[in-house]
Design an enzyme around this catalytic site. Structure first.
Site, short mmCIF file in Angstrom:
data_model
loop_
_atom_site.label_atom_id
_atom_site.label_comp_id
_atom_site.label_asym_id
_atom_site.label_seq_id
_atom_site.Cartn_x
_atom_site.Cartn_y
_atom_site.Cartn_z
N SER A 445 0.84 -1.20 0.00
CA SER A 445 0.00 0.00 0.00
C SER A 445 0.88 1.25 0.00
O SER A 445 1.71 1.42 -0.90
CB SER A 445 -0.95 -0.04 1.20
OG SER A 445 -1.91 0.99 1.13
N ASP A 497 -8.68 -4.34 -6.66
CA ASP A 497 -8.11 -3.46 -5.63
C ASP A 497 -8.36 -1.99 -5.97
O ASP A 497 -7.99 -1.50 -7.04
CB ASP A 497 -6.61 -3.74 -5.53
CG ASP A 497 -5.95 -2.95 -4.41
OD1 ASP A 497 -6.62 -2.14 -3.76
OD2 ASP A 497 -4.75 -3.17 -4.19
#
Length: 663
Positions: A445, A497
């Protein structure tokens, strides 16, 4: 639809948003009225007790008041059900009904006070059933009043008065000499409102000059994104539901033969992919370990605390080994558990966390003969501020002919770690211990984005460097830098995602798609929301909502409809960047930014989309950054980003490859 205008200001609620809450309150009021009516009828001749006269008047007045409220609610729900999101004409009488309903709160408040006074009077000696009924009535009245006040606070728009004036006045007279100043005032007020909201959310953290600059930058970002549409939150929810079902319909369509052939890799590419998947599965452990005890407890909810309490005290390092707070040594103990390394394998660990300064650790990986720098992802308010500092800045590199743009907040975080690694001699210390090892940088991330930019900065000094970025943010590197990193960075993306597709151009595209599909749907909003909730929970076939786009020619589809234009106040500068070439001497504030390096896209293959079995199969393939140029709406758009899901997918693919080799 445009926000409801009431009392001369705009509110963050539409005239078609009263169907579901109004129907629920109507049901409660009907049950309440029937109960009070039965109570009054049964005890009609039994009000001779002390305080009975007031009780008789109270119940009779309550019956009349509830009947009036039920009539007002029925009219409110019926009118709110009419029309569509972009056609509020059939609901033009709703403000008058709403005024009537709000006026009825005054006698209801008075009656609630009277009931509370009567119940609290110790001299009342009436039948216990009647007293309990009045107590229930008083409690219900106050609960409804409190929830109404909370609802008003939620839908209150601080800019309602100025925005209504801007929509009604300035937008109709753009040639006016005062329009520019009025627009500037509206923008400044909106920025201040967003900045106050951000400060309120971050009230628990110590704020310095970096925070104040970040607050202003993020407030400007939110202001510019939300200022050019006149949508309420329920419109956005309806748009997301429609987009999700539209995407599912497109996914169910058979693919073209050319599209199938283009995803058939050669054996050489497949071998390379298998090697990278095995490496990624290994290094994902380090990226996940960087989250410390929150990740370990999340993945081992029943045994984690016991294991950490039992082991951490025995492995407590000296204070000089760790920067930042690690109370009870839980972070370091979790890292040891997840990676399987020994304490002596760690060169440096930092849990220090501020805006633009994120935790990381440096360790020796003897299995892969690598010095691993693992950067933590988003886990605090400071990290969120770093994520949202999405302005662009230049990153100058000699190897790249064209200077590239990078995400400002993530670049500053990478600069912080770079200074620590180089200026504090951390990497020199590591390579002194293991000179034959190569440098590998990993992160998930925010950590994946920071690791990628850090790898670009260290590439000159360490030519054999490799970087594995798991679920990095989509708006990270300009095209030139993204192409440059394909030689040493591998990005791993799972499914749909959301974070890997997040960039300002993609967000502007999503906003435009929401406006378009909402404006052109011919169904009432409450039907869209109810059908969408059923679809998300229980599945089934996507609903085929009729739209105004049906039957239009292809040329006509490229032109915005009147209903669509009514929901767009003006185009924001970041959206204009999607369709217009930027000037060479003034780059857009939010240009197109891409994922770093070569991209491995992992897709879940599951027979049931809603209730997947534990036996989930994954497929992986090399992908192109253009595949992630649009945000996909899905229940898994958040869960596909989670580190445990990424690790599970990589382990599944790695084990599958290992079993194939053994066969």
């Amino acid at each position: 639809m445009p926000g409801l205008v009431l009392f001369g200001r705009r509110w963050a609620i539409g005239s078609d948003d009263f169907v579901l809450p109004g129907a629920f309150e109507l049901f409660v009021r009907l049950v309440w009225w029937i109960g009070i009516f039965v109570l009054y009828t049964v005890h009609k001749g039994q009000f001779n007790c002390p305080g009975g006269g007031l009780l008789h008047s109270y119940l009779l007045g309550l019956i009349i008041l509830l009947a009036s409220i039920i009539c007002a609610l029925s009219a409110l729900v019926y009118v709110s059900m009419q029309g569509t999101i972009s056609n509020p004409g059939p609901r033009k009488s709703l403000p008058k009904i709403l005024y009537t309903r709000l006026l009825l709160y005054f006698p209801e408040f008075i009656w609630a006070v009277v009931g509370a006074v009567w119940v609290s009077d110790n001299s009342v000696q009436c039948e216990k059933t009647v007293i309990n009924g009045v107590i229930g009535t008083v409690i219900a009245s106050w609960i409804i009043i409190v929830f109404t006040v909370i609802g008003v606070v939620i839908v209150f728009d601080p800019l309602g008065g100025k925005k209504t004036f801007y929509l009604d006045g300035v937008s109709r007279n753009l040639e006016s000499s005062q329009s520019g100043q009025l627009l500037y005032n509206v923008k400044s007020s909106a920025t201040r409102v967003w900045e106050k909201r951000i400060r309120l959310l971050c009230c628990c953290i110590v704020q310095d000059d970096d925070h104040r600059v970040a607050f202003t930058s993020i407030a400007e970002l939110f202001r510019s994104y939300f200022s050019d549409t006149d949508l309420v939150p329920s419109d956005i929810a309806a748009g997301l539901i429609l987009l999700h079902q539209e995407q599912d319909k497109m996914e169910n369509c058979p693919k073209e033969p050319e599209e199938v052939l283009c995803h058939s890799p050669s054996s050489l590419v497949t071998d390379d992919l298998d090697v990278e998947l095995e490496n990624a599965a290994h290094y994902m452990l380090f990226a996940a370990a960087a989250y410390g005890w929150p990740y370990y407890v999340y993945t081992n909810p029943y045994t984690a605390l016991c294991k950490l309490n039992g082991d951490c005290c025995r492995n407590r390092p000296t204070d000089s080994d760790i920067m930042g707070s690690d109370r009870h040594n839980f972070h370091f103990g979790s890292i040891l558990k997840i990676t399987g390394l020994q304490y002596r394998d760690f060169i440096h660990i930092s849990f220090h966390n501020k805006i633009y300064e994120i935790p990381f650790f440096v360790a020796l990986d003897h299995k892969k003969e690598a010095i691993v720098v693992a950067v933590r992802g988003t886990l605090s308010f400071e990290d969120i501020l770093t994520d949202l500092s999405a302005d662009c800045e230049d990153l100058t590199l000699e190897e790249v002919l064209e200077n590239g743009f990078v995400h400002k907040g993530i670049t500053q975080a990478a600069n912080y770690i770079y200074r620590k690694l180089i200026n504090d001699g951390i990497l020199n210390q590591a390579f002194t211990i293991a000179p034959e090892y190569r440098l590998v940088i990993v992160g998930h991330s925010l950590g994946g984005g920071t690791a990628s930019i850090l790898a670009i900065m260290l590439r000159n000094s360490f030519p054999t460097l490799r970087c594995y970025a798991f679920s990095p943010p989509g708006g990270l590197l300009s095209k030139s830098l993204a192409d440059y990193t394909k030689h040493f960075i591998v990005s791993v993306i799972v499914g749909k995602d959301l974070v890997a597709r997040l960039s300002m151009p993609n967000m502007e595209d999503l906003k435009r798609r929401i406006v378009r599909i909402v404006a052109n749907c011919n169904r009432p909003k409450y039907q869209i929301l109810l059908r969408g909730c059923w679809y998300e929970v229980f599945g089934g076939d996507p609903d085929d909502f009729p739209t105004e786009l049906d039957g239009r020619s292809q040329d006509a589809l490229t032109q915005p409809l009147l209903a669509e234009e009514s929901l767009m106040v003006h185009r924001s500068p970041s959206y204009n960047a999607l369709e217009e070439e930027p000037h060479l001497n003034s780059p857009p504030q939010y240009p197109h930014l891409y994922l770093p390096g070569k991209i491995i896209h992992i897709i879940e293959e599951c027979s049931s989309r809603r209730l997947c079995s534990s036996d989930i199969k994954y497929t992986a393939r090399w992908s192109n950054e253009t595949i992630f140029s649009s945000i996909l709406i899905s229940p898994k758009m958040i869960t596909d980003h989670m580190p445990d899901v990424v690790l599970k997918a990589l382990n599944s693919l790695s084990q599958e490859h290992g079993s194939c080799l053994s066969c």
